[in-house]
Design an enzyme around this catalytic site. Structure first.
Site, PDB file in Angstrom:
ATOM      1  N   SER A 163       0.837  -1.186   0.000  1.00 28.51           N
ATOM      2  CA  SER A 163       0.000   0.000   0.000  1.00 28.51           C
ATOM      3  C   SER A 163       0.885   1.254   0.000  1.00 28.51           C
ATOM      4  O   SER A 163       1.677   1.442  -0.922  1.00 28.51           O
ATOM      5  CB  SER A 163      -0.963  -0.036   1.190  1.00 28.51           C
ATOM      6  OG  SER A 163      -1.981   0.920   1.051  1.00 28.51           O
ATOM      7  N   GLU A 224      -8.836  -5.395  -6.286  1.00 33.48           N
ATOM      8  CA  GLU A 224      -8.400  -4.020  -6.018  1.00 33.48           C
ATOM      9  C   GLU A 224      -8.709  -3.125  -7.215  1.00 33.48           C
ATOM     10  O   GLU A 224      -7.826  -2.496  -7.791  1.00 33.48           O
ATOM     11  CB  GLU A 224      -6.910  -4.000  -5.680  1.00 33.48           C
ATOM     12  CG  GLU A 224      -6.571  -4.779  -4.424  1.00 33.48           C
ATOM     13  CD  GLU A 224      -5.155  -4.556  -3.952  1.00 33.48           C
ATOM     14  OE1 GLU A 224      -4.911  -3.551  -3.261  1.00 33.48           O
ATOM     15  OE2 GLU A 224      -4.284  -5.391  -4.276  1.00 33.48           O
ATOM     16  N   HIS A 268      -7.558  -5.512  -1.102  1.00 31.84           N
ATOM     17  CA  HIS A 268      -6.394  -4.725  -0.668  1.00 31.84           C
ATOM     18  C   HIS A 268      -5.813  -5.243   0.641  1.00 31.84           C
ATOM     19  O   HIS A 268      -4.601  -5.318   0.798  1.00 31.84           O
ATOM     20  CB  HIS A 268      -6.781  -3.255  -0.511  1.00 31.84           C
ATOM     21  CG  HIS A 268      -5.615  -2.353  -0.277  1.00 31.84           C
ATOM     22  ND1 HIS A 268      -4.593  -2.205  -1.188  1.00 31.84           N
ATOM     23  CD2 HIS A 268      -5.298  -1.548   0.774  1.00 31.84           C
ATOM     24  CE1 HIS A 268      -3.695  -1.350  -0.723  1.00 31.84           C
ATOM     25  NE2 HIS A 268      -4.099  -0.935   0.473  1.00 31.84           N
TER      26      HIS A 268
END
Length: 289
Positions: A163, A224, A268
């Site tokens: 991330s 995602e 995610h």
């Protein structure tokens, strides 16, 4: 033996489970690990998690995997490395050092993991733009400390992040690909600052010239596909689409091996775990196992 069995059976039939034997409680401790606190030149308080492998170091020293968000990711990486060390030796797996970079106090990840832009804070009001200073801490403070205390193979060092952490991995890769040999960017937040991390992409070929081959691993879950609301209409794609597009553009650059993987069934949050396994495999076995 039969009497004890009947007693246990009676307890269950009557709705009461047999009491477990009482024993002193003890915390679970991972073997061959240690924790250190280091303060950076800019005042950042970092907690460093270290695992060493079993057995002596190879002649060239240990390969090293540096992991961001160490307070969350270190234990998973360490356990994964131990498992591969037991069951994947025949596939060329050679365990090395795991170094998790976390925080001794409040997390600074939004500041440390994001590149400098016109932004001073993210949508939650957290400061951003400190990736350069954080990178300097890793290069000038942390790595010398590790290399002073452990035999390290400086030609086999990797960096992993997810991330915002994946964003930092890419920012480091584009800024100075000489710093690590393998870069694993999981679900990187390429969208940050309207793709500010890509501003040095055109200079990459020149920076790779004269270096030994570098490896870039890009992963994202097939779930995602959400575009951050603040970026709607900006032309910035989803995490999955941006990672896929970047891998496509970089494939074929001389001196660079690009590996892209879309993680089936992962979102995610969950995409972190298989990506971390990939980071361990690429660092200590040179590729997937």
């Amino acid at each position: 033996m039969i009497t004890r069995f009947l007693l246990i059976l009676t307890c269950f039939v009557c709705g009461a489970a047999p009491a477990l034997p009482q024993a002193p409680s003890a915390a679970y401790v991972m073997e061959r690990t240690e924790v250190r606190d280091i303060v950076s030149a800019t005042g950042g308080a970092y907690r460093i998690f270290i695992q060493t492998p079993e057995g002596p170091a190879p002649e060239a020293g240990y390969p090293v995997l540096y992991i961001l968000d160490g307070e969350d990711n270190f234990a998973v990486a360490a356990a994964t490395t131990d498992r591969y060390a037991k069951y994947a030796r025949d596939h060329g797996f050679e365990a090395g050092l795991i170094v998790g970079i976390g925080y001794a106090e409040e997390s600074r990840r939004s500041l440390d993991y994001t590149p400098e832009t016109d932004l001073t804070a993210d949508a939650r009001g957290r400061p951003v733009g400190g990736a350069g200073a954080f990178r300097e801490f890793i290069v000038s403070d942390l790595r010398p400390a590790i290399e002073a205390d452990f035999p390290v193979d400086t030609s086999r060092q990797s960096l992993f992040g997810h991330s915002y952490g994946g964003l930092f991995v890419l920012d480091t890769f584009f800024a100075d690909p000489s710093l690590f040999q393998t870069y694993v960017a999981a679900s990187p937040s390429i969208w940050f600052g309207t793709r500010a991390v890509l501003r040095n992409e055109a200079e990459l070929s020149g920076k790779l010239a004269g270096l030994s081959p570098r490896t870039l691993v890009l992963t994202a879950g097939d779930g995602e596909d959400r575009i951050p609301p603040a970026l709607a209409g900006s032309g910035v794609g989803s995490l999955r689409a941006e990672a896929e597009a970047l891998a496509s553009r970089l494939t074929g650059i001389e001196g660079l091996k690009v590996h892209h993987r879309t993680l089936t069934g992962e979102t995610h949050g969950s995409a972190l775990l298989p990506a971390l396994g990939s980071a361990v495999a690429y660092t200590f076995a040179g590729g997937p196992l």
